[in-house]
Structure formats: structure tokens, C-alpha cells
Design a protein around this motif. Structure first.
Motif, PDB file in Angstrom:
ATOM      1  N   PRO A  83       0.791  -1.238   0.000  1.00 45.04           N
ATOM      2  CA  PRO A  83       0.000   0.000   0.000  1.00 45.04           C
ATOM      3  C   PRO A  83       0.816   1.278   0.000  1.00 45.04           C
ATOM      4  O   PRO A  83       0.305   2.337  -0.375  1.00 45.04           O
ATOM      5  CB  PRO A  83      -0.848  -0.121   1.277  1.00 45.04           C
ATOM      6  CG  PRO A  83      -0.142  -1.105   2.123  1.00 45.04           C
ATOM      7  CD  PRO A  83       0.537  -2.058   1.205  1.00 45.04           C
ATOM      8  N   PHE A  84       2.102   1.205   0.396  1.00 48.34           N
ATOM      9  CA  PHE A  84       2.932   2.408   0.425  1.00 48.34           C
ATOM     10  C   PHE A  84       3.485   2.768  -0.952  1.00 48.34           C
ATOM     11  O   PHE A  84       4.213   3.749  -1.087  1.00 48.34           O
ATOM     12  CB  PHE A  84       4.073   2.242   1.429  1.00 48.34           C
ATOM     13  CG  PHE A  84       4.847   0.960   1.273  1.00 48.34           C
ATOM     14  CD1 PHE A  84       5.945   0.899   0.439  1.00 48.34           C
ATOM     15  CD2 PHE A  84       4.471  -0.181   1.957  1.00 48.34           C
ATOM     16  CE1 PHE A  84       6.662  -0.287   0.282  1.00 48.34           C
ATOM     17  CE2 PHE A  84       5.186  -1.372   1.815  1.00 48.34           C
ATOM     18  CZ  PHE A  84       6.270  -1.424   0.979  1.00 48.34           C
ATOM     19  N   VAL A 111      -1.059   5.860   4.560  1.00 49.99           N
ATOM     20  CA  VAL A 111      -0.964   4.430   4.918  1.00 49.99           C
ATOM     21  C   VAL A 111       0.317   4.064   5.659  1.00 49.99           C
ATOM     22  O   VAL A 111       0.413   2.974   6.209  1.00 49.99           O
ATOM     23  CB  VAL A 111      -1.094   3.546   3.661  1.00 49.99           C
ATOM     24  CG1 VAL A 111      -2.370   3.849   2.904  1.00 49.99           C
ATOM     25  CG2 VAL A 111       0.120   3.713   2.747  1.00 49.99           C
ATOM     26  N   GLY A 112       1.312   4.955   5.682  1.00 53.85           N
ATOM     27  CA  GLY A 112       2.572   4.632   6.330  1.00 53.85           C
ATOM     28  C   GLY A 112       3.708   4.436   5.343  1.00 53.85           C
ATOM     29  O   GLY A 112       3.506   4.454   4.128  1.00 53.85           O
ATOM     30  N   ALA A 113       4.903   4.245   5.889  1.00 54.50           N
ATOM     31  CA  ALA A 113       6.115   4.128   5.081  1.00 54.50           C
ATOM     32  C   ALA A 113       6.551   2.677   4.959  1.00 54.50           C
ATOM     33  O   ALA A 113       5.972   1.781   5.562  1.00 54.50           O
ATOM     34  CB  ALA A 113       7.231   4.962   5.712  1.00 54.50           C
ATOM     35  N   VAL A 114       7.601   2.449   4.189  1.00 60.68           N
ATOM     36  CA  VAL A 114       8.151   1.109   3.997  1.00 60.68           C
ATOM     37  C   VAL A 114       8.395   0.428   5.334  1.00 60.68           C
ATOM     38  O   VAL A 114       7.995  -0.717   5.561  1.00 60.68           O
ATOM     39  CB  VAL A 114       9.482   1.166   3.202  1.00 60.68           C
ATOM     40  CG1 VAL A 114      10.082  -0.220   3.068  1.00 60.68           C
ATOM     41  CG2 VAL A 114       9.268   1.786   1.838  1.00 60.68           C
ATOM     42  N   ARG A 115       9.062   1.140   6.239  1.00 67.03           N
ATOM     43  CA  ARG A 115       9.437   0.524   7.521  1.00 67.03           C
ATOM     44  C   ARG A 115       8.232   0.032   8.320  1.00 67.03           C
ATOM     45  O   ARG A 115       8.357  -0.895   9.125  1.00 67.03           O
ATOM     46  CB  ARG A 115      10.246   1.504   8.366  1.00 67.03           C
ATOM     47  CG  ARG A 115       9.478   2.744   8.799  1.00 67.03           C
ATOM     48  CD  ARG A 115      10.322   3.634   9.698  1.00 67.03           C
ATOM     49  NE  ARG A 115       9.590   4.822  10.096  1.00 67.03           N
ATOM     50  CZ  ARG A 115       9.577   5.956   9.415  1.00 67.03           C
ATOM     51  NH1 ARG A 115      10.272   6.037   8.292  1.00 67.03           N
ATOM     52  NH2 ARG A 115       8.894   6.992   9.823  1.00 67.03           N
ATOM     53  N   ASP A 116       7.084   0.651   8.107  1.00 64.04           N
ATOM     54  CA  ASP A 116       5.884   0.251   8.847  1.00 64.04           C
ATOM     55  C   ASP A 116       5.361  -1.110   8.412  1.00 64.04           C
ATOM     56  O   ASP A 116       4.514  -1.692   9.098  1.00 64.04           O
ATOM     57  CB  ASP A 116       4.785   1.300   8.678  1.00 64.04           C
ATOM     58  CG  ASP A 116       5.193   2.662   9.198  1.00 64.04           C
ATOM     59  OD1 ASP A 116       5.737   2.712  10.320  1.00 64.04           O
ATOM     60  OD2 ASP A 116       5.012   3.667   8.490  1.00 64.04           O
ATOM     61  N   TYR A 117       5.835  -1.613   7.283  1.00 64.54           N
ATOM     62  CA  TYR A 117       5.354  -2.883   6.746  1.00 64.54           C
ATOM     63  C   TYR A 117       6.408  -3.989   6.812  1.00 64.54           C
ATOM     64  O   TYR A 117       6.163  -5.097   6.375  1.00 64.54           O
ATOM     65  CB  TYR A 117       4.874  -2.688   5.303  1.00 64.54           C
ATOM     66  CG  TYR A 117       3.620  -1.840   5.245  1.00 64.54           C
ATOM     67  CD1 TYR A 117       2.358  -2.429   5.195  1.00 64.54           C
ATOM     68  CD2 TYR A 117       3.701  -0.449   5.281  1.00 64.54           C
ATOM     69  CE1 TYR A 117       1.211  -1.658   5.168  1.00 64.54           C
ATOM     70  CE2 TYR A 117       2.551   0.338   5.268  1.00 64.54           C
ATOM     71  CZ  TYR A 117       1.312  -0.270   5.219  1.00 64.54           C
ATOM     72  OH  TYR A 117       0.171   0.495   5.220  1.00 64.54           O
ATOM     73  N   PRO A 199     -11.989   9.198   3.137  1.00 67.45           N
ATOM     74  CA  PRO A 199     -11.048   8.150   2.727  1.00 67.45           C
ATOM     75  C   PRO A 199      -9.905   8.701   1.870  1.00 67.45           C
ATOM     76  O   PRO A 199      -9.665   8.256   0.748  1.00 67.45           O
ATOM     77  CB  PRO A 199     -11.930   7.176   1.946  1.00 67.45           C
ATOM     78  CG  PRO A 199     -12.976   8.049   1.320  1.00 67.45           C
ATOM     79  CD  PRO A 199     -13.248   9.126   2.345  1.00 67.45           C
ATOM     80  N   LEU A 200      -9.188   9.693   2.422  1.00 66.38           N
ATOM     81  CA  LEU A 200      -8.069  10.287   1.691  1.00 66.38           C
ATOM     82  C   LEU A 200      -6.936   9.279   1.571  1.00 66.38           C
ATOM     83  O   LEU A 200      -6.586   8.609   2.539  1.00 66.38           O
ATOM     84  CB  LEU A 200      -7.565  11.531   2.420  1.00 66.38           C
ATOM     85  CG  LEU A 200      -8.574  12.640   2.725  1.00 66.38           C
ATOM     86  CD1 LEU A 200      -7.879  13.789   3.434  1.00 66.38           C
ATOM     87  CD2 LEU A 200      -9.243  13.128   1.455  1.00 66.38           C
ATOM     88  N   ASN A 201      -6.357   9.197   0.386  1.00 64.08           N
ATOM     89  CA  ASN A 201      -5.257   8.262   0.178  1.00 64.08           C
ATOM     90  C   ASN A 201      -4.003   8.946  -0.327  1.00 64.08           C
ATOM     91  O   ASN A 201      -2.899   8.643   0.130  1.00 64.08           O
ATOM     92  CB  ASN A 201      -5.672   7.153  -0.787  1.00 64.08           C
ATOM     93  CG  ASN A 201      -4.553   6.178  -1.074  1.00 64.08           C
ATOM     94  OD1 ASN A 201      -3.885   6.258  -2.100  1.00 64.08           O
ATOM     95  ND2 ASN A 201      -4.322   5.240  -0.144  1.00 64.08           N
ATOM     96  N   ALA A 202      -4.138   9.881  -1.265  1.00 68.12           N
ATOM     97  CA  ALA A 202      -2.965  10.554  -1.823  1.00 68.12           C
ATOM     98  C   ALA A 202      -3.381  11.898  -2.385  1.00 68.12           C
ATOM     99  O   ALA A 202      -4.556  12.111  -2.734  1.00 68.12           O
ATOM    100  CB  ALA A 202      -2.317   9.707  -2.915  1.00 68.12           C
ATOM    101  N   SER A 203      -2.403  12.798  -2.472  1.00 71.92           N
ATOM    102  CA  SER A 203      -2.663  14.110  -3.067  1.00 71.92           C
ATOM    103  C   SER A 203      -1.417  14.569  -3.801  1.00 71.92           C
ATOM    104  O   SER A 203      -0.291  14.215  -3.444  1.00 71.92           O
ATOM    105  CB  SER A 203      -3.051  15.134  -1.999  1.00 71.92           C
ATOM    106  OG  SER A 203      -2.000  15.312  -1.063  1.00 71.92           O
TER     107      SER A 203
END
Length: 362
Positions: A83-84, A111-117, A199-203
Motif C-alpha cells: 500500500p505504500f 498508509v505509512g512508510a516502507v518501515r511500517d510494513y 477516505p483520503l489516500n494521496a494528493s
């Protein structure tokens, strides 16, 4: 132990004995990122393959040399994703490079960064020892989370062998809205929307001094996305065209990112609530205001870093137009510098891995 891993360990032990620096390299798609490239190349692409994948558990364990595109294709077959949205910057991008650079795409702020996953990983340290950290579930992560420490370390602490990643289902619904707004108006709207149950995802805002276009991506349940579209207004974009916009944003292929002679590309990470900043040129803005891309001559480095610091953030020289005459990354504070040096000493005491890639001093 497979042959590729055994070969890498032998190479590292020989390099440690001879004092020969090594340059860890997968697909090479992000060679431009970071400080200098030095050392004999240690190719990691042999460490490829999906070790295990449990779609129902939302976890995949994959070799660091696996092509990122291959992993994403396997996940897509199960209706799942990273998702990142990690950028590739080239067809050879690998999972190890994704973790080592720690770079995330347009959805990072939501949704968070790479490290969060990163749930766990195994690596080979500078002594040629194979170490494992974390696991395949979040509850295994306790104490000092070494596995996530590797995200953004640029391979300076060890050779990543394999990684366990949390994945998520693809959202049931998605829509992209476009708004004609100035930079100040776009930031104000984003700050207001951030406090609402949307439901904001990106801008992504791209424009000129007095005007521009804000692209807003919504992802989530069908009812939530439809309701947000009605409430927010704007012009709903064709799905195919919208995908091109977000892919161009992620891979820096939008016209705004076209190289310009003598101008470096800087990334300013600031609080989302930061106002319009005094910059050498009109920026491209992502992450709901938290990421400001700007092009500028190298002579503007001190000004950019001061501006970012005043706003509560930091500035990174992301792509240099030529040989970089300034540091790529914001110099760490003395306490952080001590932590970096101690970690380097523990994981790579002889300074074998990617010398000078993260910081010029080591």
C-alpha cells in the motif's frame, strides 16, 4: 543455505579479511540516491524468489534480490498490494533496494512508510554472520526493532537477504478528483479535509505561481468513496488517466520532474500544516502538504535547508544535476550522529558496506 547466499557470505568474509569495501547493488535503479558509490560491486540479484506467501495472513517473505515488479504481480493476482506504493525508478528495482532506500510513493502520508510494513528480515553483517530479526507477525516485534532499522540505511549496516512484509487487500473503490486551486488554497483545503472522516489516500498539487491543479485520490469502501466524491466536489478523473497521473507522480515521470540544466531536485519533508514556503521555484506538493519537491541551483542548498528547518522539517538533495557539491542528507544532530556511528560499529565494524553512501564520514 542456498548457493547464492553462501557465495555472498564467502565474498563478505573474504572482503573483511582483506579490508576491501563492498558496494551492495541489486537492480541499480536507485544508484542516483545517496552520497558516493564506492567499493567492489556485490550483486544481490541472486537472492531472489518468494520464500512463502500466505494471502489469508497478509504476509509475504521474499528474497532481497527479487524484482519489485515480480512481487507486485504475484500480490495483484490475489487482490493484494504494497500500500505504500514504493517507486521503482527502473525495471530492475528489487525488494532489497526498496527497503534499503526506504522510499515510499504517493500514499505514504495516509498508509505509512516502507518501515511500517517490515515485519522481519535476515541479513549478513560485516563479520559474515547471518542474523535474523523480527518475524512474520506484528506481535513478534518487541524491544529494539532492528528489522525496521534497515529501512533507509542504504545498505550501510549489512546485506539484506530476505524480508517479511505485511501486505493489504486492494481497496474496493478508488476515485481521483481534480481541483483548480492556488498553492495556498490547496494547502488550506488539504488541512481542512485532514480533520474530516474522509477516505483520503494521496494528493498531488502541481502548478505555477498563481494557479495549479490539486489531484486528490480517495480509496476505501464503495459507499465511503462515493459519499466523499459528492461532498468534496471537484472534477472526477477518468480512471485510466488517473492511474497515469499517480504512476507518473510515483516514478517522477510527470512533466514537472523533467530534468532542467543546472538544477538539482530537492525533497523537503515538513509538517503537513506548514504554509506556503519561500522557495526558489514553485514546488510540486505531495503527502497532503508534507512533501515539497523543488528544483534549484546547488547554491541554494543552505537556503533550502534553513527554510525546511524553520518549518520543522528537513531537506534532502534527491537528484543532483551534476557532481554534488553539498551533502545529500541533512546533517544529523550530535546525539543521532553518535547513534549512527555506534550502529555502524556493531553491524559493520570494518566499514565494508557502501562506504560514504549514507554520510560522507563513514
Amino acid at each position: 543455505m542456498d548457493a547464492a547466499l553462501s557465495s555472498c557470505i564467502d565474498r563478505i568474509r573474504a572482503a573483511a579479511a582483506a579490508g576491501t569495501p563492498l558496494r551492495l547493488r541489486g537492480g541499480g535503479s536507485k544508484d542516483f540516491y545517496g552520497e558516493r558509490l564506492a567499493g567492489q560491486v556485490l550483486d544481490t540479484t541472486g537472492l531472489a524468489g518468494i520464500r512463502s506467501y500466505e494471502p489469508s495472513e497478509l504476509v509475504v517473505t521474499v528474497g532481497a534480490g527479487t524484482r519489485l515488479a515480480d512481487l507486485e504481480a504475484v500480490l495483484a493476482q490475489q487482490g493484494q498490494c504494497l500500500p505504500f506504493e514504493p517507486p521503482h525508478f527502473g525495471p530492475g528495482a528489487t525488494v532489497g533496494g526498496m527497503v534499503a532506500t526506504g522510499l515510499s510513493g504517493p500514499a505514504r502520508a495516509s498508509v505509512g512508510a516502507v518501515r511500517d510494513y517490515v515485519l522481519g528480515l535476515s541479513l549478513v553483517n560485516g563479520r559474515g554472520e547471518l542474523l535474523s530479526f523480527g518475524g512474520q507477525v506484528m506481535k513478534n516485534v518487541a524491544g529494539y526493532d532492528v528489522s525496521r532499522l534497515m529501512a533507509g540505511a542504504l545498505g550501510t549496516l549489512g546485506l539484506i537477504v530476505e524480508v517479511s512484509l505485511k501486505v493489504l487487500p486492494v481497496a474496493p473503490a478508488e476515485a481521483t478528483l481534480a481541483f483548480e486551486l492556488s498553492q495556498a488554497q490547496a494547502l488550506a483545503r488539504l488541512n481542512a479535509w485532514g480533520g474530516q472522516p474522509l477516505p483520503l489516500n494521496a494528493s498531488c498539487w502541481v502548478g505555477e505561481a498563481g494557479a495549479g491543479t490539486l489531484f486528490l485520490r480517495l480509496r476505501g469502501a464503495v459507499a465511503a468513496v462515493d459519499a466523499a466524491c459528492r461532498a468534496l466536489g471537484g472534477e472526477r478523473q477518468d480512471d485510466g488517466q488517473a492511474r497515469q497521473v499517480w504512476a507518473g507522480c510515483r516514478e517522477q515521470q510527470l512533466p514537472w520532474f523533467a530534468p532542467r540544466a543546472g538544477l538539482d531536485l530537492w525533497r523537503l519533508s515538513v509538517p503537513q500544516t506548514a504554509p506556503v514556503l519561500e522557495l526558489p521555484d514553485v514546488p510540486l506538493i505531495e503527502w497532503h502538504g508534507g512533501l515539497r519537491w523543488v528544483t534549484a541551483p546547488t547554491g541554494e542548498a543552505e537556503r533550502l535547508r534553513h527554510t525546511a528547518a524553520q518549518a520543522g522539517g528537513h531537506a534532502t538533495l534527491f537528484r543532483a544535476a551534476g557532481a554534488a557539491a553539498v551533502r545529500r542528507f541533512h546533517p544529523p544532530t550530535p546525539p543521532l550522529d553518535r547513534i549512527h556511528r555506534e550502529l555502524k560499529r556493531q553491524f559493520d565494524p570494518a566499514g565494508l558496506f557502501n562506504p560514504g553512501r549514507l554520510f560522507p564520514e563513514f
